[in-house]
Scaffold this motif. Structure first.
Motif: not given
Length: 426
Positions: A96-103, A368-379
């Motif tokens: 639930g924190t979004g694409p960026l990691t909170p500090v 999808p992009r370089r240098g980051g991650w993708v978040r995903w989900s599955l019920p």
């Protein structure tokens, strides 16, 4: 004509030959001392400079501690597992924190301890025989006056996932027993290293760029190795490396390298030197303990003298769920996680909820992009009680998919296999 080392694989092969043949210059450590460390490590089966014990099925006796010597920010046990001088993010805390990691949840990798450095007094010295003239100093204000760039990038320790060599593959390794939480993604703002080097007068004959941190000197096996430093090929340094002074829109915190650190996209975390204080630009090949003794691959599956120095990170996936979690039967829950790669953007993720018997494609929540991650989900609706394992495997744009097992190396770097995530259905 200077050798073109802008290609990373060519750079690695060339530097390894130069180091093995004694043609690369030591950056601050007597070569005889370093050879003693290498000989001691080879006799023990690994080299382990600065290692925090042996990775094993026990993922760290300090897991219940709430403070770590040398780290300044709070480390609540619901967010972090403490590992010596380091703090690993609990991956479930990212849900639930979004694409960026909170500090406040970003992992901390320290070789010694976090220094307190006044930004107003900070200086960056750029020097060396790869420059056209005398050393050049940059103040914090001068660095911030340069054209600024922002990039969203992950930083990941080379040993992230190390403990799974032992727990999944039954193979002993040395070093901090990370699970998968030695990674974070942030929005970094700073100056291009290339702008700084050009202002300092980098010459066409420069081959290596050596940033050095301002943290305490590292002592291993009685040898003072000096401050943490690791050469970059000049081609990489002039390409996409940042001198970052902001993280997620705020001044860079001390634990994460403030006031200024390097951010080297997609490379192992040791390349992104924290608390950078000087940069040597060399017309000769350089080596340091961090690209000879460590951050290379040693073991039966690798060359006798070790692999080339590590550069790019590998491919991984992680669930945002506690290891060993208990989940109710016949109740649907949304499994969430993240996948990333240093080689190419992640384009597909599959999940198995029955220990690898069947696989389903998941929904990706990020482009999808370089240098980051993708978040995903599955019920997921568990149909039977008992112990099982959740598995996630990613495929990147090159077509590479996480393997069932990772090629072993003595220091436990670059674990890329599918991780078996235990859960109990009740």
């Amino acid at each position: 004509m200077p050798l073109d080392l802008s290609d990373e694989s060519q750079y690695d092969r060339t530097r390894l030959r130069q180091w093995a043949g004694g043609r690369a210059r030591s950056a601050g450590v007597d070569r005889r001392d370093l050879l003693k460390l290498l000989a001691a490590g080879a006799a023990a089966g690994s080299v382990g400079l600065g290692a925090a014990g042996t990775a094993s099925a026990t993922t760290g006796a300090s897991a219940t501690t709430t403070a770590s010597p040398g780290i300044l920010k709070p480390l609540p046990p619901e967010l972090f597992t403490l590992r010596g001088t380091n703090a690993e993010t609990k991956f479930a805390a990212l849900r639930g924190t979004g694409p960026l990691t909170p500090v406040d949840r970003f992992f901390v990798r320290n070789h010694t301890s976090t220094p307190r450095i006044d930004a107003a007094a900070w200086r960056l010295k750029v020097w060396g025989d790869g420059l056209a003239g005398d050393p050049v100093d940059f103040s914090y204000e001068r660095l911030r006056a340069l054209p600024a760039v922002e990039r969203t990038l992950f930083i990941e320790c080379a040993g992230n996932g190390r403990s799974f060599y032992a727990t999944q593959q039954g193979q002993a390794v040395t070093g901090t027993a990370w699970t998968l939480g030695a990674i974070g993604v942030a929005r970094w703002r700073g100056a291009r290293l290339s702008d700084v080097l050009r202002l300092a007068g980098v010459t066409p004959g420069a081959v290596d760029v050596l940033p050095r941190g301002l943290d305490d000197e590292v002592v291993a096996n009685g040898v003072n190795l000096g401050r943490v430093r690791r050469p970059l090929p000049v081609g990489k340094a002039l390409d996409d490396v940042l001198l970052a002074y902001e993280m997620n829109g705020r001044p860079l915190p001390a634990d994460h390298g403030g006031p200024v650190r390097l951010v080297v996209p997609e490379w192992v975390g040791i390349s992104s030197i924290k608390w950078v204080g000087d940069i040597e630009v060399s017309a000769e090949p350089l080596y340091s303990p961090w690209n000879t003794d460590t951050y290379r691959l040693f073991g039966p599956e690798h060359p006798a003298q070790g692999s080339a120095p590590l550069t790019r990170q590998t491919l991984k996936s992680a669930f945002e769920l506690e290891l060993g979690a208990t989940v109710p039967v016949h109740r649907t829950r949304l499994l969430t996680g993240r996948s990333w790669s240093g080689g190419a953007p992640v384009t597909r993720v599959e999940v198995s909820t029955d220990g690898g018997g069947h696989w389903q494609r998941v929904r990706l929540h990020d482009a999808p992009r370089r240098g980051g991650w993708v978040r995903w989900s599955l019920p997921w609706t568990p149909r039977a009680a008992g112990a099982t394992a959740l598995l996630a495997r990613a495929t990147d744009a090159t077509g590479r998919t996480q393997p069932e097992t990772s090629v072993h190396n003595a220091q436990g770097y670059l674990f890329d296999a599918v991780v078996r995530h235990p859960v109990t259905v009740v």
